[in-house]
Structure formats: structure tokens, C-alpha cells
Design a protein around this motif. Structure first.
Motif: not given
Length: 309
Positions: A226-241
């Protein structure tokens, strides 16, 4: 009198008993396909261009390098593979390929892949490929895997390098964009593999591999997923940001991140029985879809949509 033992028995001993399919299995084709795909995305997203023939040769070299590290992994892990249901049928524990053959196969392909990539692309990309092979075969396989439950976290770097290598093959340099792609795969690895480890805990325990569920228990593993998924979700959006992905990627990464979080919450909620196994299996399967979709959308946006926008 001949000084060479030319008996039929000796000649037979010098001929490998492995079929071509066994040596292909040593290369871990499924892992190779992920490596090739993410390296291709790194090449396509990178600024600049590379001749299609050189691009194909570079991808082949990266794929062979990944396969070589897989062969070295199977050579070193043959003893533990023989103890696990999931791996006992591999060519070495099954007796179809001798350990020395696998070692020579992996070493020769490692050298060839690095040399070819250096010649057809550049030596930065070749150096990164060499480091990746070393990291997976030596740092992860020979050290981390049998020593720490963080083996997947740290060792995951090896699987995260291909888009960086692809980018470097085109540009001859490294910048923040491929490092973001690296971070996506790096953060994705723990939830993905720990979900599998929950399902295969008995296998890893039998082999003495200190995977997280074996050492810390399934509940702690679920919490860390769960913790790593919380970290992963915003990193996954980073290319767009950061501006190197478009609106299609934004939608896919936001929706995919939310679905990954839903899977992680589902794992936290179901801790016993068939429901627990089902939730772990769902996380393992969806994590593959999630990573594939993110990189596929990057590829489509850059290679297809960019021509019409």
C-alpha cells in the motif's frame, strides 16, 4: 596413440543436451519483452532521431543483454530453483542444460550485447547496459536476493534501466525525463513482486529466500504494498506534469493510479483465505496492465498522435 579421448562417450559429453528452446528459456523471454518495450519507449520519447536500422540493432543488443543477465541469474540460482515449484522445471534444475553451459552462454552474450550496443549506438548506452547486467547478475542475484527482504526494492533498479538505456542510445546523454521513467518502474516493482511473493510464500520459504512475506509476514507485506502504491501513483503522473506526455497519458496515469490504489486497499482488507489470494492475484495482474498502459500511451502519443497534432 591419440592424446585426445575421442571415444563416443567423450564426444557425447561435449555436446549439450539442451534443446534450442532450453537456451531460449534461459534468456527469460517474458522479462526480455518488457525490457525491449520499455527501452523502445525510451528511444521514441527521446529528442532527436536514430536510423531505423541502428535503432533495431540497439534494441536487439539491449534484449540480448537482458537475456544474458537472465541466464546468469538461472546459473547462480539453480540450487534454489530446484526447491521451488515455480522454477523447478527450468533448464538447469531439470538437468537439460549443464550449469557451465549456462554460465558460458550468459557471459558470452553479455560481452557481445555490450560491444554491439557500443558500436551501433554509443558507449554511454553500452556502459549502462553493462552496469545493468552486473547489477542484476551480481548485486541482486548473488547478494541482495539471499540477504535482505529489501532485495526486490533495491534490485528493482536493474529492471528500471532499459528506458534510460534506450534514451541514451538516441541522445548519447541522460536527462530528467528517462530518470522519471526509471522511477516509475522502480516504484512499481515492490507492489508487483510482493503481490506474487504473497502467493508464493511457501516456495520462497522452502528455498530460504528472505522475501518480505517470509521474513516480515503477509500483513506487513500488504502494508508496504500500500505504501509503495501511494508513492507510485503520483510518480506515474509525473511525465504529464513535466510536459513530456500529453492529455491521453494524463487520463491513463490518473485512472491507472487510482485503480492500483484500489487494488492495494483490497489487499489490505482481505488478509485470509481465498479472498486474500484473489486480491494478491488481482494486484499482480493489474500491475502488469498498469505499467504496460503507461508506456504504451507514451509510445502512441509520441509516435502516432504527434504526427496529427
Amino acid at each position: 596413440m591419440s592424446l585426445v579421448d575421442d571415444t563416443p562417450q567423450n564426444r557425447a559429453a561435449l555436446v549439450s543436451q539442451g534443446a534450442p528452446g532450453d537456451f531460449i528459456q534461459l534468456l527469460k523471454p517474458r522479462v526480455m519483452s518488457l525490457v525491449v518495450f520499455t527501452a523502445l519507449v525510451g528511444m521514441v520519447v527521446a529528442p532527436g532521431s536514430i536510423h531505423p536500422v541502428l535503432a533495431a540493432a540497439s534494441l536487439l543488443a539491449i534484449a540480448v543483454g537482458a537475456g544474458a543477465s537472465g541466464a546468469l541469474n538461472m546459473w547462480y540460482d539453480a540450487d534454489v530453483d530446484a526447491l521451488m515449484h515455480r522454477t523447478v522445471g527450468r533448464p538447469i534444475p531439470a538437468g537439460r542444460v549443464a550449469p557451465g553451459e549456462a554460465l558460458a552462454f550468459g557471459l558470452i552474450l553479455s560481452v557481445l550485447s555490450v560491444m554491439v550496443l557500443g558500436i551501433v549506438a554509443n558507449w554511454l548506452a553500452a556502459g549502462l547496459l553493462a552496469f545493468t547486467i552486473f547489477f542484476y547478475a551480481v548485486v541482486y542475484t548473488m547478494w541482495l536476493k539471499r540477504w535482505t527482504p529489501q532485495n526486490i526494492v533495491i534490485g528493482g533498479a536493474a529492471g528500471a534501466f532499459p528506458p534510460v538505456i534506450g534514451w541514451a542510445a538516441v541522445t548519447g546523454s541522460i536527462s530528467i525525463e528517462p530518470l522519471i521513467l526509471f522511477l516509475i518502474i522502480f516504484a512499481w516493482t515492490p507492489p508487483h513482486f510482493w503481490a506474487l511473493a504473497i502467493l508464493k510464500t511457501d516456495d520462497y520459504a522452502r528455498a530460504g529466500i528472505p522475501m518480505m512475506p517470509v521474513v516480515a509476514g503477509a500483513d506487513e507485506t500488504r502494508r508496504q504494498i500500500f505504501i509503495y502504491t501511494l508513492i507510485l501513483a503520483p510518480i506515474g503522473i509525473a511525465p504529464w506534469l513535466m510536459g513530456f506526455a500529453g492529455r491521453l497519458y494524463a487520463g491513463a496515469s490518473i485512472l491507472g493510479g487510482l485503480m492500483m490504489l484500489a487494488c492495494a486497499i483490497d489487499i489490505l482488507r482481505h488478509r485470509e483465505g481465498p479472498a486474500a489470494r484473489k486480491s494478491a492475484g488481482r494486484m499482480f495482474a493489474f500491475s502488469i496492465v498498469y505499467l504496460f498502459v503507461l508506456f504504451a500511451v507514451l509510445l502512441v502519443e509520441r509516435a502516432v498522435l504527434a504526427r496529427f497534432m
